[in-house]
Write a protein that holds these residues in place. Structure first.
Motif, PDB file in Angstrom:
ATOM      1  N   MET A  82       0.854  -1.175   0.000  1.00  0.00           N
ATOM      2  CA  MET A  82       0.000   0.000   0.000  1.00  0.00           C
ATOM      3  C   MET A  82       0.893   1.229   0.000  1.00  0.00           C
ATOM      4  N   THR A  83       0.467   2.256  -0.692  1.00  0.00           N
ATOM      5  CA  THR A  83       1.235   3.501  -0.718  1.00  0.00           C
ATOM      6  C   THR A  83       0.527   4.589   0.078  1.00  0.00           C
ATOM      7  N   TRP A  84       1.310   5.573   0.471  1.00  0.00           N
ATOM      8  CA  TRP A  84       0.842   6.707   1.253  1.00  0.00           C
ATOM      9  C   TRP A  84       1.004   7.963   0.411  1.00  0.00           C
ATOM     10  N   THR A  85      -0.011   8.808   0.382  1.00  0.00           N
ATOM     11  CA  THR A  85       0.069  10.060  -0.369  1.00  0.00           C
ATOM     12  C   THR A  85      -0.602  11.185   0.411  1.00  0.00           C
ATOM     13  N   TRP A  86      -0.169  12.384   0.095  1.00  0.00           N
ATOM     14  CA  TRP A  86      -0.787  13.600   0.611  1.00  0.00           C
ATOM     15  C   TRP A  86      -1.627  14.206  -0.485  1.00  0.00           C
ATOM     16  N   LYS A  87      -2.835  14.611  -0.153  1.00  0.00           N
ATOM     17  CA  LYS A  87      -3.655  15.383  -1.075  1.00  0.00           C
ATOM     18  C   LYS A  87      -3.648  16.813  -0.581  1.00  0.00           C
ATOM     19  N   TYR A  88      -3.389  17.737  -1.503  1.00  0.00           N
ATOM     20  CA  TYR A  88      -3.292  19.156  -1.179  1.00  0.00           C
ATOM     21  C   TYR A  88      -4.614  19.841  -1.472  1.00  0.00           C
ATOM     22  N   GLU A  89      -4.994  20.784  -0.603  1.00  0.00           N
ATOM     23  CA  GLU A  89      -6.238  21.523  -0.782  1.00  0.00           C
ATOM     24  C   GLU A  89      -5.994  23.012  -0.583  1.00  0.00           C
ATOM     25  N   ASP A  90      -6.819  23.818  -1.264  1.00  0.00           N
ATOM     26  CA  ASP A  90      -6.772  25.262  -1.040  1.00  0.00           C
ATOM     27  C   ASP A  90      -7.625  25.588   0.184  1.00  0.00           C
ATOM     28  N   ALA A  91      -7.770  26.866   0.481  1.00  0.00           N
ATOM     29  CA  ALA A  91      -8.505  27.294   1.681  1.00  0.00           C
ATOM     30  C   ALA A  91      -9.974  26.901   1.646  1.00  0.00           C
ATOM     31  N   ASP A  92     -10.542  26.677   0.457  1.00  0.00           N
ATOM     32  CA  ASP A  92     -11.939  26.266   0.330  1.00  0.00           C
ATOM     33  C   ASP A  92     -12.122  24.755   0.413  1.00  0.00           C
ATOM     34  N   GLY A  93     -11.014  24.011   0.540  1.00  0.00           N
ATOM     35  CA  GLY A  93     -11.097  22.555   0.601  1.00  0.00           C
ATOM     36  C   GLY A  93     -11.100  21.883  -0.755  1.00  0.00           C
ATOM     37  N   THR A  94     -10.814  22.651  -1.815  1.00  0.00           N
ATOM     38  CA  THR A  94     -10.746  22.086  -3.158  1.00  0.00           C
ATOM     39  C   THR A  94      -9.376  21.457  -3.365  1.00  0.00           C
ATOM     40  N   GLU A  95      -9.357  20.226  -3.851  1.00  0.00           N
ATOM     41  CA  GLU A  95      -8.087  19.544  -4.092  1.00  0.00           C
ATOM     42  C   GLU A  95      -7.324  20.249  -5.203  1.00  0.00           C
ATOM     43  N   VAL A  96      -6.052  20.545  -4.922  1.00  0.00           N
ATOM     44  CA  VAL A  96      -5.219  21.254  -5.894  1.00  0.00           C
ATOM     45  C   VAL A  96      -3.956  20.484  -6.260  1.00  0.00           C
ATOM     46  N   GLY A  97      -3.796  19.265  -5.730  1.00  0.00           N
ATOM     47  CA  GLY A  97      -2.626  18.467  -6.067  1.00  0.00           C
ATOM     48  C   GLY A  97      -2.473  17.274  -5.159  1.00  0.00           C
TER      49      GLY A  97
END
Length: 64
Positions: free
Chosen positions: A1-16
């Motif tokens: 299994m792999t581990w990843t970070w999901k990035y979000e802007d201040a509105d909670g929208t995924e940006v990366g």
């Protein structure tokens, strides 16, 4: 299994998403080193995933 970070802007929208990590410790160490650069790039918060399962988040990158 792999581990990843999901990035979000201040509105909670995924940006990366981070590159995958083989171990949780590696992912957590990396975010500790990269959070300043991510925040400078406009990332407001992150979430940690193991595969498709959210482990924790959102975690703010704000210094406050």
């Amino acid at each position: 299994m792999t581990w990843t970070w999901k990035y979000e802007d201040a509105d909670g929208t995924e940006v990366g998403t981070s590159a995958p990590f083989e171990a949780r410790g590696d992912a957590e160490s990396w975010i500790g080193e990269a959070f300043g650069e991510l925040a400078d790039d406009g990332v407001a918060q992150v979430r940690l995933f193991e595969g498709e399962k959210e482990i924790y988040g959102p975690m703010s990158l704000s210094p406050e």
